[in-house]
Motif scaffolding. Structure first.
Motif, PDB file in Angstrom:
ATOM      1  N   ALA A   2      15.600  28.368  45.536  1.00  0.00           N
ATOM      2  CA  ALA A   2      16.026  29.570  46.258  1.00  0.00           C
ATOM      3  C   ALA A   2      16.930  30.413  45.373  1.00  0.00           C
ATOM      4  CB  ALA A   2      16.744  29.185  47.546  1.00  0.00           C
ATOM      5  N   LEU A   3      17.822  29.743  44.662  1.00  0.00           N
ATOM      6  CA  LEU A   3      18.712  30.449  43.743  1.00  0.00           C
ATOM      7  C   LEU A   3      19.193  29.512  42.664  1.00  0.00           C
ATOM      8  CD1 LEU A   3      22.020  29.745  44.143  1.00  0.00           C
ATOM      9  CD2 LEU A   3      21.641  30.973  46.242  1.00  0.00           C
ATOM     10  N   GLY A  10      34.372  32.704  39.717  1.00  0.00           N
ATOM     11  CA  GLY A  10      33.285  33.626  39.440  1.00  0.00           C
ATOM     12  C   GLY A  10      31.918  32.997  39.577  1.00  0.00           C
ATOM     13  N   ILE A  11      30.927  33.867  39.486  1.00  0.00           N
ATOM     14  CA  ILE A  11      29.528  33.446  39.505  1.00  0.00           C
ATOM     15  C   ILE A  11      28.828  34.219  38.397  1.00  0.00           C
ATOM     16  CG2 ILE A  11      27.364  33.359  40.809  1.00  0.00           C
ATOM     17  CD1 ILE A  11      29.060  33.431  43.371  1.00  0.00           C
ATOM     18  N   GLU A  12      28.117  33.516  37.552  1.00  0.00           N
ATOM     19  CA  GLU A  12      27.374  34.150  36.469  1.00  0.00           C
ATOM     20  C   GLU A  12      25.904  33.775  36.579  1.00  0.00           C
ATOM     21  OE1 GLU A  12      29.346  32.767  32.939  1.00  0.00           O
ATOM     22  OE2 GLU A  12      31.058  34.107  33.252  1.00  0.00           O
ATOM     23  N   LYS A  13      25.070  34.643  36.037  1.00  0.00           N
ATOM     24  CA  LYS A  13      23.630  34.382  35.945  1.00  0.00           C
ATOM     25  C   LYS A  13      22.998  34.048  37.292  1.00  0.00           C
ATOM     26  CE  LYS A  13      24.318  32.667  31.279  1.00  0.00           C
ATOM     27  NZ  LYS A  13      24.362  31.498  30.424  1.00  0.00           N
ATOM     28  N   LEU A  14      23.466  34.701  38.347  1.00  0.00           N
ATOM     29  CA  LEU A  14      22.916  34.459  39.683  1.00  0.00           C
ATOM     30  C   LEU A  14      21.530  35.071  39.791  1.00  0.00           C
ATOM     31  CD1 LEU A  14      23.064  33.600  42.669  1.00  0.00           C
ATOM     32  CD2 LEU A  14      24.286  35.743  43.113  1.00  0.00           C
ATOM     33  N   ARG A  15      20.570  34.274  40.209  1.00  0.00           N
ATOM     34  CA  ARG A  15      19.207  34.740  40.439  1.00  0.00           C
ATOM     35  C   ARG A  15      18.714  34.199  41.774  1.00  0.00           C
ATOM     36  NH1 ARG A  15      20.616  37.520  37.130  1.00  0.00           N
ATOM     37  NH2 ARG A  15      19.851  37.880  35.050  1.00  0.00           N
ATOM     38  N   PHE A  16      18.202  35.112  42.600  1.00  0.00           N
ATOM     39  CA  PHE A  16      17.539  34.719  43.836  1.00  0.00           C
ATOM     40  C   PHE A  16      16.056  34.600  43.492  1.00  0.00           C
ATOM     41  CE2 PHE A  16      21.271  37.140  45.379  1.00  0.00           C
ATOM     42  CZ  PHE A  16      21.887  36.133  46.104  1.00  0.00           C
ATOM     43  N   SER A  76       7.425  35.130  58.772  1.00  0.00           N
ATOM     44  CA  SER A  76       8.609  34.475  59.327  1.00  0.00           C
ATOM     45  C   SER A  76       9.828  35.290  58.934  1.00  0.00           C
ATOM     46  CB  SER A  76       8.720  33.068  58.743  1.00  0.00           C
ATOM     47  OG  SER A  76       9.960  32.471  59.060  1.00  0.00           O
ATOM     48  N   THR A  77      10.917  35.114  59.659  1.00  0.00           N
ATOM     49  CA  THR A  77      12.180  35.675  59.192  1.00  0.00           C
ATOM     50  C   THR A  77      12.642  34.843  57.998  1.00  0.00           C
ATOM     51  OG1 THR A  77      13.378  34.319  60.800  1.00  0.00           O
ATOM     52  CG2 THR A  77      12.942  36.617  61.411  1.00  0.00           C
ATOM     53  N   ILE A  78      13.489  35.460  57.183  1.00  0.00           N
ATOM     54  CA  ILE A  78      14.035  34.770  56.011  1.00  0.00           C
ATOM     55  C   ILE A  78      15.553  34.868  56.024  1.00  0.00           C
ATOM     56  CG2 ILE A  78      11.968  35.129  54.615  1.00  0.00           C
ATOM     57  CD1 ILE A  78      13.521  37.370  53.119  1.00  0.00           C
ATOM     58  N   SER A  79      16.163  33.903  55.392  1.00  0.00           N
ATOM     59  CA  SER A  79      17.610  33.877  55.247  1.00  0.00           C
ATOM     60  C   SER A  79      18.053  34.977  54.287  1.00  0.00           C
ATOM     61  CB  SER A  79      18.013  32.506  54.700  1.00  0.00           C
ATOM     62  OG  SER A  79      19.390  32.445  54.442  1.00  0.00           O
ATOM     63  N   HIS A  80      19.226  35.536  54.530  1.00  0.00           N
ATOM     64  CA  HIS A  80      19.832  36.476  53.582  1.00  0.00           C
ATOM     65  C   HIS A  80      20.107  35.721  52.274  1.00  0.00           C
ATOM     66  CE1 HIS A  80      20.972  37.918  57.588  1.00  0.00           C
ATOM     67  NE2 HIS A  80      21.138  39.121  57.068  1.00  0.00           N
ATOM     68  N   GLY A  81      19.895  36.376  51.157  1.00  0.00           N
ATOM     69  CA  GLY A  81      20.242  35.756  49.877  1.00  0.00           C
ATOM     70  C   GLY A  81      21.700  35.352  49.828  1.00  0.00           C
ATOM     71  N   TYR A  82      22.561  36.213  50.385  1.00  0.00           N
ATOM     72  CA  TYR A  82      23.988  35.902  50.357  1.00  0.00           C
ATOM     73  C   TYR A  82      24.380  34.817  51.360  1.00  0.00           C
ATOM     74  CZ  TYR A  82      24.552  39.631  47.013  1.00  0.00           C
ATOM     75  OH  TYR A  82      24.459  40.411  45.887  1.00  0.00           O
ATOM     76  N   LEU A  83      23.577  34.611  52.378  1.00  0.00           N
ATOM     77  CA  LEU A  83      23.793  33.445  53.249  1.00  0.00           C
ATOM     78  C   LEU A  83      23.523  32.176  52.446  1.00  0.00           C
ATOM     79  CD1 LEU A  83      24.192  31.777  55.818  1.00  0.00           C
ATOM     80  CD2 LEU A  83      21.904  32.447  56.539  1.00  0.00           C
ATOM     81  N   ASN A  84      22.428  32.184  51.697  1.00  0.00           N
ATOM     82  CA  ASN A  84      22.113  31.016  50.859  1.00  0.00           C
ATOM     83  C   ASN A  84      23.257  30.744  49.882  1.00  0.00           C
ATOM     84  OD1 ASN A  84      19.625  31.020  52.157  1.00  0.00           O
ATOM     85  ND2 ASN A  84      18.645  32.191  50.532  1.00  0.00           N
ATOM     86  N   LEU A  85      23.797  31.806  49.308  1.00  0.00           N
ATOM     87  CA  LEU A  85      24.917  31.659  48.387  1.00  0.00           C
ATOM     88  C   LEU A  85      26.162  31.140  49.102  1.00  0.00           C
ATOM     89  CD1 LEU A  85      25.920  32.175  45.472  1.00  0.00           C
ATOM     90  CD2 LEU A  85      26.527  34.490  46.220  1.00  0.00           C
ATOM     91  N   SER A  86      26.386  31.602  50.317  1.00  0.00           N
ATOM     92  CA  SER A  86      27.620  31.262  51.037  1.00  0.00           C
ATOM     93  C   SER A  86      27.692  29.803  51.488  1.00  0.00           C
ATOM     94  CB  SER A  86      27.807  32.188  52.240  1.00  0.00           C
ATOM     95  OG  SER A  86      26.913  31.859  53.278  1.00  0.00           O
TER      96      SER A  86
END
Length: 154
Positions: free
Chosen positions: A142-143, A93-99, A61-71
Motif C-alpha cells: 500500500a505504501l 520526518g518521513i522521506e521517500k513516501l510512495r502510495f 469498492s470504496t478505498i482507504s485514504h492514503g493518509y489514513l493508511n499512513l496514520s
C-alpha cells in the motif's frame, strides 16, 4: 507475535540493517474511512460513497485514504517494538513516501519495518526505519516510506 524490546541505544544499534519485525494484520473498515473523512474534511466519493464506488470506481469498492493508511503506522509500529528508558519520542520526518496500491475497504494491512540507520545526536537517537504497509494477498504494498524518529533515552 513477539515484540522486539530495546532498552538503550547500544541494544538498538545492533539492529541496524536488520528487519525489526512485522505487525499483526489490521482490517480497514468503512467506519474507519468515514471517521477519517470527517476528521480531515476529505469526503471524496471514492472513500465514502459505497454505492457510487461499486458502480463507478475502477476498484468496485470504496478505498482507504492514503493518509489514513499512513496514520495507522504508529499503532502498527507499537506492535513490532517496545523501546524502554525513553523520556520522549518525536516523529521527526518521513522521506521517500510512495502510495503504491489502493487499500480497499475490508482489506487487511500489516507493517513491516527495517532499521536503516541509528545515529547518536548528543544523547538523542535518530532512527531511520524503512516501513512497508503490506496488503494481505497482494503483491504490491500500500505504501513504502522511510520514517524518522528521535528517541530521547534517559
Amino acid at each position: 507475535m513477539n515484540k522486539l524490546v530495546i532498552n538503550n541505544f547500544e541494544e538498538f544499534e545492533q539492529y541496524v540493517g536488520k528487519e525489526l519485525g512485522v505487525s499483526d494484520y489490521m482490517q480497514i473498515t468503512q467506519e474507519q474511512i468515514n471517521k477519517f473523512a470527517d476528521a480531515t474534511f476529505d469526503h471524496q466519493w471514492i472513500h465514502v460513497d459505497v454505492e457510487k464506488a461499486k458502480a463507478e470506481s475502477p476498484y468496485k469498492s470504496t478505498i482507504s485514504h492514503g493518509y489514513l493508511n499512513l496514520s495507522i503506522l504508529p499503532y502498527l509500529w507499537n506492535q513490532i517494538i517496545e523501546v524502554n528508558n525513553v523520556k520522549m519520542l518525536v516523529n521527526y520526518g518521513i522521506e521517500k513516501l510512495r502510495f503504491n496500491q489502493a487499500v480497499l475497504v475490508g482489506n487487511e494491512v500489516r507493517l513491516r519495518a527495517k532499521l536503516l540507520s541509528l545515529v547518536n545526536l548528543r544523547g538523542i537517537a535518530k532512527a531511520e526505519i524503512k516501513v512497508s504497509l503490506e496488503i494481505k494477498d497482494c503483491k504490491k504494498t500500500a505504501l513504502d516510506a522511510t520514517v524518522i524518529f528521535l528517541y530521547h533515552f534517559m
